[in-house]
Design a protein around this motif. Sequence first.
Motif, short mmCIF file in Angstrom:
data_model
loop_
_atom_site.label_atom_id
_atom_site.label_comp_id
_atom_site.label_asym_id
_atom_site.label_seq_id
_atom_site.Cartn_x
_atom_site.Cartn_y
_atom_site.Cartn_z
N TYR A 1 0.81 -1.21 0.00
CA TYR A 1 0.00 0.00 0.00
C TYR A 1 0.85 1.27 0.00
O TYR A 1 1.99 1.28 0.47
CB TYR A 1 -0.93 0.02 1.22
N ASP A 2 0.24 2.33 -0.53
CA ASP A 2 0.74 3.68 -0.33
C ASP A 2 -0.04 4.28 0.83
O ASP A 2 -1.27 4.12 0.91
CB ASP A 2 0.52 4.54 -1.57
N MET A 3 0.66 4.97 1.70
CA MET A 3 0.03 5.61 2.85
C MET A 3 0.10 7.11 2.66
O MET A 3 1.18 7.66 2.41
CB MET A 3 0.73 5.20 4.13
N GLY A 4 -1.04 7.75 2.76
CA GLY A 4 -1.08 9.18 2.51
C GLY A 4 -1.65 9.96 3.69
O GLY A 4 -2.36 9.42 4.53
N ASP B 1 -7.42 18.15 0.80
CA ASP B 1 -6.22 18.30 -0.02
C ASP B 1 -5.16 17.26 0.33
O ASP B 1 -5.00 16.89 1.50
CB ASP B 1 -5.61 19.69 0.18
N PHE B 2 -4.41 16.87 -0.66
CA PHE B 2 -3.27 15.99 -0.47
C PHE B 2 -2.16 16.73 0.25
O PHE B 2 -1.90 17.90 -0.03
CB PHE B 2 -2.78 15.49 -1.82
N VAL B 3 -1.50 16.03 1.18
CA VAL B 3 -0.37 16.60 1.91
C VAL B 3 0.92 15.86 1.58
O VAL B 3 1.91 16.45 1.15
CB VAL B 3 -0.62 16.57 3.43
N ALA B 4 0.91 14.54 1.81
CA ALA B 4 2.12 13.74 1.61
C ALA B 4 1.74 12.28 1.51
O ALA B 4 0.67 11.88 1.96
CB ALA B 4 3.10 13.95 2.76
N LEU C 1 -3.98 0.89 -2.38
CA LEU C 1 -3.22 -0.22 -2.93
C LEU C 1 -2.28 0.30 -4.02
O LEU C 1 -2.72 0.91 -4.99
CB LEU C 1 -4.16 -1.27 -3.50
N SER C 2 -1.01 0.06 -3.84
CA SER C 2 0.01 0.63 -4.73
C SER C 2 -0.17 0.20 -6.17
O SER C 2 -0.55 -0.93 -6.47
CB SER C 2 1.40 0.20 -4.27
N GLU D 1 -8.97 7.80 -4.76
CA GLU D 1 -8.34 6.52 -5.04
C GLU D 1 -7.86 5.81 -3.78
O GLU D 1 -7.36 4.69 -3.86
CB GLU D 1 -7.18 6.72 -6.01
N TYR D 2 -8.01 6.44 -2.63
CA TYR D 2 -7.58 5.83 -1.38
C TYR D 2 -8.76 5.05 -0.79
O TYR D 2 -9.86 5.59 -0.63
CB TYR D 2 -7.07 6.89 -0.41
N GLU D 3 -8.52 3.79 -0.47
CA GLU D 3 -9.58 2.89 -0.06
C GLU D 3 -9.93 2.98 1.41
O GLU D 3 -11.08 2.74 1.80
CB GLU D 3 -9.19 1.43 -0.37
N TYR D 4 -8.95 3.24 2.24
CA TYR D 4 -9.16 3.23 3.69
C TYR D 4 -8.79 4.59 4.28
O TYR D 4 -7.79 5.19 3.86
CB TYR D 4 -8.33 2.13 4.34
#
Length: 125
Positions: A32-35, A46-49, A100-101, A111-114
């Motif tokens: 996974y990618d964690m954001g 907004d997206f941060v990191a 999911l990456s 696009e983030y599932e959780y």
Amino acid sequence: QVQLVESGGGLVQAGGSLRLSCAASGRTFSSYDMGWFRQAPGKERDFVAATRWSSGITYYANSVKGRFTISRDAAKNTVYLQMNSLKPEDTAVYYCAAHLSGGLITTNDREYEYWGQGTQVTVSS
């Protein structure tokens, strides 16, 4: 059951620092990618990191580049957001999310599932 639990928010003066934590549980996040995202009152989220759990590569919004650092601790299944040189405009509810990456790290929150429940960060001037 997947759970993302944020902590570490609070009230800080401008120029100060906070470290947010996101404890992840319920599955293996190695793929996974964690954001981190944030939402100020009356504004869109907004997206941060973000960081890719498997490789540790990171990506930042221009507004926080050089001030914020995202990292992860595999042993603790926890992602951190170290926030330095905080500004009043950083005031928002901060959310942790997992995606999911695949390909490049995405900044699109849809696009983030959780998602976690959020933690409030307030920066006073």
